[in-house]
Design a protein around this motif. Structure first.
Motif, PDB file in Angstrom:
ATOM      1  N   LYS A  73       0.810  -1.302   0.133  1.00 57.27           N
ATOM      2  CA  LYS A  73       0.077   0.067   0.090  1.00 57.27           C
ATOM      3  C   LYS A  73       0.773   1.505   0.058  1.00 57.27           C
ATOM      4  O   LYS A  73       0.684   2.063   0.709  1.00 57.27           O
ATOM      5  CB  LYS A  73      -0.956  -0.037   1.053  1.00 57.27           C
ATOM      6  N   ALA A  74       1.842   1.200  -0.829  1.00 52.57           N
ATOM      7  CA  ALA A  74       2.664   2.500  -0.918  1.00 52.57           C
ATOM      8  C   ALA A  74       2.294   3.269  -2.486  1.00 52.57           C
ATOM      9  O   ALA A  74       2.738   2.899  -3.224  1.00 52.57           O
ATOM     10  CB  ALA A  74       4.288   1.933  -1.167  1.00 52.57           C
ATOM     11  N   GLU A  75       1.332   4.173  -2.062  1.00 51.50           N
ATOM     12  CA  GLU A  75       0.775   5.000  -3.162  1.00 51.50           C
ATOM     13  C   GLU A  75       1.606   5.773  -3.982  1.00 51.50           C
ATOM     14  O   GLU A  75       1.733   5.961  -5.189  1.00 51.50           O
ATOM     15  CB  GLU A  75      -0.418   5.971  -2.606  1.00 51.50           C
ATOM     16  N   ASP A  76       2.906   6.219  -3.179  1.00 51.47           N
ATOM     17  CA  ASP A  76       3.877   6.881  -4.018  1.00 51.47           C
ATOM     18  C   ASP A  76       4.392   6.202  -5.161  1.00 51.47           C
ATOM     19  O   ASP A  76       4.770   6.565  -5.989  1.00 51.47           O
ATOM     20  CB  ASP A  76       4.888   7.743  -2.962  1.00 51.47           C
ATOM     21  N   ILE A  77       4.783   4.870  -4.738  1.00 49.79           N
ATOM     22  CA  ILE A  77       5.525   3.950  -5.596  1.00 49.79           C
ATOM     23  C   ILE A  77       4.553   3.664  -6.683  1.00 49.79           C
ATOM     24  O   ILE A  77       4.911   3.472  -7.661  1.00 49.79           O
ATOM     25  CB  ILE A  77       6.063   3.066  -4.785  1.00 49.79           C
ATOM     26  N   GLU A  78       3.360   3.213  -6.161  1.00 50.70           N
ATOM     27  CA  GLU A  78       2.361   2.987  -7.032  1.00 50.70           C
ATOM     28  C   GLU A  78       1.972   3.872  -8.284  1.00 50.70           C
ATOM     29  O   GLU A  78       2.055   3.662  -9.460  1.00 50.70           O
ATOM     30  CB  GLU A  78       1.008   2.810  -6.312  1.00 50.70           C
ATOM     31  N   GLN A  79       2.053   5.252  -7.881  1.00 48.20           N
ATOM     32  CA  GLN A  79       1.858   6.353  -8.944  1.00 48.20           C
ATOM     33  C   GLN A  79       3.225   6.360  -9.827  1.00 48.20           C
ATOM     34  O   GLN A  79       2.936   6.499 -11.004  1.00 48.20           O
ATOM     35  CB  GLN A  79       1.766   7.678  -7.959  1.00 48.20           C
ATOM     36  N   GLU A  80       4.378   6.353  -9.211  1.00 43.89           N
ATOM     37  CA  GLU A  80       5.655   6.177  -9.918  1.00 43.89           C
ATOM     38  C   GLU A  80       5.573   5.220 -11.073  1.00 43.89           C
ATOM     39  O   GLU A  80       5.892   5.159 -12.108  1.00 43.89           O
ATOM     40  CB  GLU A  80       6.868   6.214  -9.311  1.00 43.89           C
ATOM     41  N   SER A  81       5.280   4.009 -10.279  1.00 39.69           N
ATOM     42  CA  SER A  81       5.036   2.831 -11.347  1.00 39.69           C
ATOM     43  C   SER A  81       4.011   3.093 -12.624  1.00 39.69           C
ATOM     44  O   SER A  81       4.414   2.932 -13.604  1.00 39.69           O
ATOM     45  CB  SER A  81       4.532   1.793 -10.514  1.00 39.69           C
ATOM     46  N   TYR A  82       2.915   3.709 -12.239  1.00 42.43           N
ATOM     47  CA  TYR A  82       1.921   4.193 -13.519  1.00 42.43           C
ATOM     48  C   TYR A  82       2.682   4.890 -14.572  1.00 42.43           C
ATOM     49  O   TYR A  82       2.543   4.668 -15.565  1.00 42.43           O
ATOM     50  CB  TYR A  82       0.841   4.360 -12.934  1.00 42.43           C
ATOM     51  N   GLU A  83       3.452   6.011 -13.818  1.00 42.83           N
ATOM     52  CA  GLU A  83       4.155   6.973 -14.598  1.00 42.83           C
ATOM     53  C   GLU A  83       5.082   6.202 -15.571  1.00 42.83           C
ATOM     54  O   GLU A  83       5.159   6.408 -16.780  1.00 42.83           O
ATOM     55  CB  GLU A  83       4.846   7.881 -13.778  1.00 42.83           C
ATOM     56  N   ILE A  84       5.845   5.408 -14.967  1.00 39.11           N
ATOM     57  CA  ILE A  84       6.970   4.461 -15.723  1.00 39.11           C
ATOM     58  C   ILE A  84       6.298   3.729 -16.855  1.00 39.11           C
ATOM     59  O   ILE A  84       6.623   3.507 -18.018  1.00 39.11           O
ATOM     60  CB  ILE A  84       7.650   3.645 -15.062  1.00 39.11           C
ATOM     61  N   LEU A  85       5.152   3.265 -16.279  1.00 41.48           N
ATOM     62  CA  LEU A  85       4.369   2.168 -17.373  1.00 41.48           C
ATOM     63  C   LEU A  85       3.865   3.073 -18.768  1.00 41.48           C
ATOM     64  O   LEU A  85       3.709   2.551 -19.717  1.00 41.48           O
ATOM     65  CB  LEU A  85       3.196   1.316 -16.703  1.00 41.48           C
ATOM     66  N   GLY A  86       3.289   4.449 -18.238  1.00 45.72           N
ATOM     67  CA  GLY A  86       2.975   5.461 -19.336  1.00 45.72           C
ATOM     68  C   GLY A  86       4.090   5.689 -20.377  1.00 45.72           C
ATOM     69  O   GLY A  86       3.943   5.725 -21.437  1.00 45.72           O
ATOM     70  N   ASN A  87       5.035   5.980 -19.535  1.00 48.49           N
ATOM     71  CA  ASN A  87       6.303   6.217 -20.645  1.00 48.49           C
ATOM     72  C   ASN A  87       7.026   5.142 -21.367  1.00 48.49           C
ATOM     73  O   ASN A  87       7.273   5.146 -22.656  1.00 48.49           O
ATOM     74  CB  ASN A  87       7.633   6.769 -19.799  1.00 48.49           C
ATOM     75  N   LEU A  88       6.947   3.931 -20.836  1.00 53.31           N
ATOM     76  CA  LEU A  88       7.111   2.723 -21.452  1.00 53.31           C
ATOM     77  C   LEU A  88       6.223   2.477 -22.733  1.00 53.31           C
ATOM     78  O   LEU A  88       6.654   2.061 -23.616  1.00 53.31           O
ATOM     79  CB  LEU A  88       7.057   1.507 -20.435  1.00 53.31           C
ATOM     80  N   ASN A  89       4.925   2.406 -22.477  1.00 53.25           N
ATOM     81  CA  ASN A  89       4.122   2.457 -23.516  1.00 53.25           C
ATOM     82  C   ASN A  89       4.245   3.403 -24.690  1.00 53.25           C
ATOM     83  O   ASN A  89       3.949   3.177 -25.668  1.00 53.25           O
ATOM     84  CB  ASN A  89       2.634   2.285 -23.017  1.00 53.25           C
TER      85      ASN A  89
END
Length: 168
Positions: free
Chosen positions: A56-72
């Motif tokens: 439940k680390a929301e800051d890391i979750e948000q960063e992961s989504y940003e990385i996935l967005g950049n990756l896509n």
């Protein structure tokens, strides 16, 4: 940088620090994204996202989504990039994904779909005060209008683009 992060990952796992382990996996994902090693980026960001959801680390979750967005976006999966930017609540990344999606539609001859996406991007870039990207969007709107046969509107967009570009 990768050797540092791998050592950090090893130590975090050794002391069973779930937060540091998860965060380091995102760091590795970013490094591999920059090196265009997309398979490794995908592996580490998915592990980081799973870990972030688990602890439940929301800051890391948000960063992961940003990385996935950049990756896509790097892979040309603009709809996926848009979805990830929205999940990350990153308006600038959302605007960039909308612009790229609009550009892809434009190149594919889908002018109405392109116009819809690009106008949304324009609003977000205007709100963010991002002048150079705002100008680029105006240029694409000019091209779309030109292709649609509306030369007056196209020239207006091109003039607005030049006016903004001169301020940068």
């Amino acid at each position: 940088a990768t050797s540092y992060y791998f050592e950090s990952l090893r130590l975090s796992e050794e002391v069973k620090d779930a937060y540091s382990t998860t965060n380091t996996k995102n760091n590795l994902a970013n490094v591999f994204l920059k090196k265009n090693q997309l398979d490794l980026c995908t592996r580490f960001v998915k592990e980081a996202l799973a870990g972030a959801l688990l602890i439940k680390a929301e800051d890391i979750e948000q960063e992961s989504y940003e990385i996935l967005g950049n990756l896509n976006a790097q892979k040309g999966n603009y709809k996926e990039a848009l979805d990830k930017a929205i999940k990350a609540e990153n308006k600038e990344a959302e605007a960039a994904a909308l612009f790229l999606l609009g550009l892809a539609y434009y190149k594919g001859g889908r002018l109405h779909a392109a116009l819809k996406q690009v106008l949304l991007a324009l609003k977000l870039f205007e709100k963010a005060g991002n002048i150079s990207d705002h100008a680029a969007v105006l240029g694409l709107l000019g091209l779309i209008s030109w292709k649609e046969g509306d030369t007056d509107k196209a020239f207006q967009y091109f003039n607005d683009e030049l006016r903004l570009a001169e301020t940068v």
